[in-house]
Design a protein around this motif. Sequence first.
Motif, mmCIF file in Angstrom:
data_model
loop_
_atom_site.group_PDB
_atom_site.id
_atom_site.type_symbol
_atom_site.label_atom_id
_atom_site.label_comp_id
_atom_site.label_asym_id
_atom_site.label_seq_id
_atom_site.Cartn_x
_atom_site.Cartn_y
_atom_site.Cartn_z
ATOM 1 N N THR A 68 13.025 5.958 0.281
ATOM 2 C CA THR A 68 12.084 6.678 -0.575
ATOM 3 C C THR A 68 12.116 6.120 -1.991
ATOM 4 O O THR A 68 11.066 5.868 -2.600
ATOM 5 C CB THR A 68 12.439 8.180 -0.614
ATOM 6 N N LEU A 69 13.324 5.920 -2.506
ATOM 7 C CA LEU A 69 13.479 5.385 -3.862
ATOM 8 C C LEU A 69 12.823 4.019 -4.002
ATOM 9 O O LEU A 69 12.056 3.772 -4.947
ATOM 10 C CB LEU A 69 14.969 5.291 -4.195
ATOM 11 N N VAL A 70 13.095 3.143 -3.050
ATOM 12 C CA VAL A 70 12.548 1.778 -3.105
ATOM 13 C C VAL A 70 11.023 1.794 -3.046
ATOM 14 O O VAL A 70 10.349 1.114 -3.830
ATOM 15 C CB VAL A 70 13.127 0.923 -1.957
ATOM 16 N N LEU A 71 10.473 2.576 -2.131
ATOM 17 C CA LEU A 71 9.015 2.631 -1.991
ATOM 18 C C LEU A 71 8.352 3.257 -3.209
ATOM 19 O O LEU A 71 7.282 2.809 -3.644
ATOM 20 C CB LEU A 71 8.651 3.406 -0.722
ATOM 21 N N ASP A 72 8.985 4.282 -3.775
ATOM 22 C CA ASP A 72 8.422 4.919 -4.969
ATOM 23 C C ASP A 72 8.444 3.972 -6.168
ATOM 24 O O ASP A 72 7.533 3.996 -7.009
ATOM 25 C CB ASP A 72 9.190 6.204 -5.304
ATOM 26 N N VAL A 73 9.480 3.144 -6.249
ATOM 27 C CA VAL A 73 9.551 2.149 -7.328
ATOM 28 C C VAL A 73 8.453 1.107 -7.165
ATOM 29 O O VAL A 73 7.724 0.793 -8.113
ATOM 30 C CB VAL A 73 10.939 1.464 -7.342
ATOM 31 N N PHE A 74 8.315 0.597 -5.952
ATOM 32 C CA PHE A 74 7.411 -0.540 -5.741
ATOM 33 C C PHE A 74 5.943 -0.164 -5.635
ATOM 34 O O PHE A 74 5.080 -1.034 -5.784
ATOM 35 C CB PHE A 74 7.849 -1.328 -4.505
ATOM 36 N N LYS A 75 5.629 1.113 -5.399
ATOM 37 C CA LYS A 75 4.207 1.458 -5.307
ATOM 38 C C LYS A 75 3.511 1.331 -6.664
ATOM 39 O O LYS A 75 2.297 1.145 -6.718
ATOM 40 C CB LYS A 75 4.014 2.851 -4.705
ATOM 41 N N GLY A 76 4.281 1.427 -7.740
ATOM 42 C CA GLY A 76 3.703 1.176 -9.059
ATOM 43 C C GLY A 76 3.660 -0.305 -9.375
ATOM 44 O O GLY A 76 2.676 -0.816 -9.918
ATOM 45 N N ILE A 77 4.723 -1.001 -9.014
ATOM 46 C CA ILE A 77 4.831 -2.426 -9.313
ATOM 47 C C ILE A 77 3.762 -3.241 -8.592
ATOM 48 O O ILE A 77 3.176 -4.166 -9.167
ATOM 49 C CB ILE A 77 6.229 -2.951 -8.923
ATOM 50 N N ILE A 78 3.487 -2.918 -7.333
ATOM 51 C CA ILE A 78 2.569 -3.731 -6.533
ATOM 52 C C ILE A 78 1.161 -3.758 -7.123
ATOM 53 O O ILE A 78 0.509 -4.806 -7.157
ATOM 54 C CB ILE A 78 2.542 -3.253 -5.049
ATOM 55 N N ILE A 79 0.707 -2.620 -7.614
ATOM 56 C CA ILE A 79 -0.644 -2.587 -8.200
ATOM 57 C C ILE A 79 -0.671 -3.358 -9.513
ATOM 58 O O ILE A 79 -1.632 -4.091 -9.802
ATOM 59 C CB ILE A 79 -1.116 -1.132 -8.419
ATOM 60 N N LEU A 80 0.375 -3.223 -10.301
ATOM 61 C CA LEU A 80 0.454 -3.983 -11.557
ATOM 62 C C LEU A 80 0.474 -5.481 -11.284
ATOM 63 O O LEU A 80 -0.188 -6.252 -11.985
ATOM 64 C CB LEU A 80 1.713 -3.576 -12.323
#
Length: 209
Positions: A68-80
């Motif tokens: 959950t932590l990893v996915l929550d971190v990367f869902k912002g990064i991927i769009i950026l």
Amino acid sequence: MEFFFNTNIQFYILAYLVGGIPFGLLLAKYYGHVNVTEVGSGSIGATNVLRALKTQNPKLAKQVAIATLVLDVFKGIIILALAKFIAGVSPETLWTIAILSVIGHCYSPYLKFEGGKGVATGMGVMFFMLPVETLIALVVWFLFAKTIKISSLSSLSGLLALVIASFIIHPNIPQISTHAPIIIITFIIFYKHIPNIIRIFKGEETRVV
């Protein structure tokens, strides 16, 4: 209709929709058959996922919480990353995307505009935009997490460290010359933590063991 063909607008909508994906809720339901919105703080973040699954299967709880932590971190990064390296949008647009990713997580369109606390997604977008300040924040978070073991206090302390570091390292944020986006994200995360802050002052906030 031309409004929706604007590249910036498309990324703003995408940031909000992707940011709103409740990975904690989905993973906890799939692997633990638990609705995290009905357990503990009701948050969809990693800490509440850990709390919700720990009693039935501690090992599974840690694995799902980490996912959950990893996915929550990367869902912002991927769009950026898509916006910067593929679309080549402006720094102002990138910061707006960062804010909307956090808003999406905290006020998810899939959960009747409820959501998580915004810490993981906030740290993800901050790492993309301000990596040095975010690393400092992570060190502070780690120290508090290891000593005090109160998740909310550790997260907020790390966030405050990030804000302070941003003013010291970058008195003027590169290319936008304002700390406004950082302050907005910080305000959102602190606002979502108001119940936790009240419990901290009352000495009632749960420790992560």
